[in-house]
Each structure stands twice: as C-alpha cells, then as structure tokens.
Design an enzyme around this catalytic site. Structure first.
Site, short mmCIF file in Angstrom:
data_model
loop_
_atom_site.label_atom_id
_atom_site.label_comp_id
_atom_site.label_asym_id
_atom_site.label_seq_id
_atom_site.Cartn_x
_atom_site.Cartn_y
_atom_site.Cartn_z
N HIS A 218 -8.01 -7.31 -1.42
CA HIS A 218 -6.76 -6.61 -1.76
C HIS A 218 -6.36 -6.92 -3.20
CE1 HIS A 218 -2.53 -5.22 -0.66
NE2 HIS A 218 -2.36 -5.80 -1.84
N ASP B 86 -7.65 -1.73 -1.24
CA ASP B 86 -8.62 -2.64 -0.62
C ASP B 86 -10.00 -2.17 -1.04
OD1 ASP B 86 -6.48 -3.84 0.68
OD2 ASP B 86 -6.74 -2.65 2.49
N HIS C 146 0.82 -1.21 0.00
CA HIS C 146 0.00 0.00 0.00
C HIS C 146 0.85 1.26 0.00
CE1 HIS C 146 -4.24 -1.30 0.49
NE2 HIS C 146 -3.70 -2.38 1.03
N GLU D 12 -6.41 -12.41 0.95
CA GLU D 12 -7.37 -11.34 1.19
C GLU D 12 -8.26 -11.13 -0.03
OE1 GLU D 12 -5.03 -7.92 2.19
OE2 GLU D 12 -4.15 -8.86 3.96
#
Length: 236
Positions: free
Chosen positions: A208, A143, A136, A205
């Site tokens: 993500h 996300d 990130h 995830e």
C-alpha cells in the site's frame, strides 16, 4: 480514530482519472469485483482510477524502477475504492477470519470485537465522515506489486491483503533463510521506486502506497521537523 485521521484536509479538486494502461500491468479481473463488491454506484467505471497528480508520480516511479530493472513493471492490484466497497471488503474479511476461527454466526460481541480490531490493523474504517475518509476512497492510495517481462509476479513473500505480520514491509529484513532474503530485497525495490517518486508506504502493508492523502501527510510529518503538511485529497 487512527493517528493519520487527525490530519486536516484541504481538498484541491483535482480530477479522478483512469490509470493509463500502456504504462502498467493490472490485476484482471479485479479481485474485489470478482467477490461482488458494489462498484456500480461508483464515480468511476472501474477501480483503476487515481487523482491526476498521483498518476503523474506513479509514472515517475515506473521510470525509476526500470532504470535498474528495465523489463519489470508495477502491477496495479487496486486503486480507487468507494466507501461502499470499503465496507464490503471489511465485512468480507471479518467473515473470512470468523470462519477460519470456527466461530458460530452470529458472532458473539466479545469475539466480534477481537476480530474487528484485527481487521482494522490492515483495513481502514469505512467512514462516511468527510474528515476521516478511507485512504483508497480519496483516489490517492493504491495497492501494487511487481511483475517481470512475462507478467509473472515477483515473489514478495506474502500475498496482497494477507492479514498477518508477514504483511509488514520489513518482516523479512533480518531473515537468515536463503529463500526469504529475496522477499525483502524485492520489497525494497518496490518501496525505493515509490518513495523516490514522492509516495509513502503503509506501516503494516508492503503493497500500500499513498500520495497527498491524510496518511501520506501524517507519515511525511513524522520525518519532518519543519512545517507540517496537510492532506490535499479528501473523499472523492
């Protein structure tokens, strides 16, 4: 070091720019800002920034999504995250897990190691090393989830940032429970739109996605027997 952090970075110098609000829905107020995460030293005036090329591909993903679901939108939960914020959220998550497990503070070294390993299954290490930036912190990861025409979230079966196996993208893939089968279908709708626009999905995830960073290059290379990609976005 995680496997994707071995990927070389050739920074392209592309700018970090605001995500255009007319195209997407946003999580307002921002979830980490509400917790007190330190964005005040950030190079962007909000978390809702990405590299220009990533935004171009995100708009393409939104277009792809709306071909089959014209009233749905991608909701941006989080995007650019300075390393300082990454450290704040790792510490916050560690403390939440320790509290849930009834640990005494300060947490014993043995217990601390178990919890931090669990945290790092989902949160990147807040490294200040320019060769191993948190995804990130490159402006190339985000996300996201989906919302309908009334700005209501589409049910994905588990919330963003949940530290459990339910966060794995294919967790509900083989479920025979009628209430769980739509969760996998919704996750696949999101994934297909993003993958078709050039993104890669985090293995642990469902929310993500990344494009151009080390994780993206590493995941792309897993399915590519030809020339191996390197990252074009480093820490911003």
């Amino acid at each position: 070091m995680k496997p994707y952090q071995q990927i070389a970075i050739d920074e392209c110098g592309e700018p970090l720019v605001p995500i255009p609000p007319e195209h997407f829905a946003f999580e307002i107020p921002h979830p980490y800002q509400k917790l007190g995460a330190p964005y005040y030293n950030s190079k962007a005036d909000s978390p809702y920034y990405l590299r220009q090329g990533v935004i171009d591909s995100l708009i393409a993903a939104q277009t792809q999504l709306q071909q089959n679901h014209p009233k749905w939108k991608i909701l941006i939960f989080d995007a650019y995250r300075p390393v300082e914020v990454q450290q704040f959220m790792v510490d916050y998550t560690f403390n939440q897990i320790a509290l849930a497990q009834g640990c005494d503070f300060p947490v014993s070294e043995d217990k601390r190691q178990v919890i931090i390993e669990h945290v790092y299954q989902f949160w990147a290490v807040p490294s200040m090393d320019t060769t191993t930036p948190p995804p990130h912190s490159t402006g190339a990861a985000l996300d996201i989830t989906l919302v309908d025409e009334n700005n209501r979230r589409i049910d994905m079966g588990s919330p963003i940032d949940e530290i459990s196996e339910r966060s794995y993208p294919d967790y509900f893939a083989n479920s025979n429970h009628p209430q769980e089968q739509p969760h996998h279908r919704h996750r696949q709708i999101l994934k297909n739109a993003m993958i078709n626009a050039g993104f890669q999905q985090h293995p642990n995830e469902w929310w993500h996605f990344c494009l151009g960073d080390q994780m993206w290059a590493w995941l792309t290379n897993q399915n590519n027997s030809g020339s191996q990609l390197i990252a074009r976005y480093g820490r911003y």
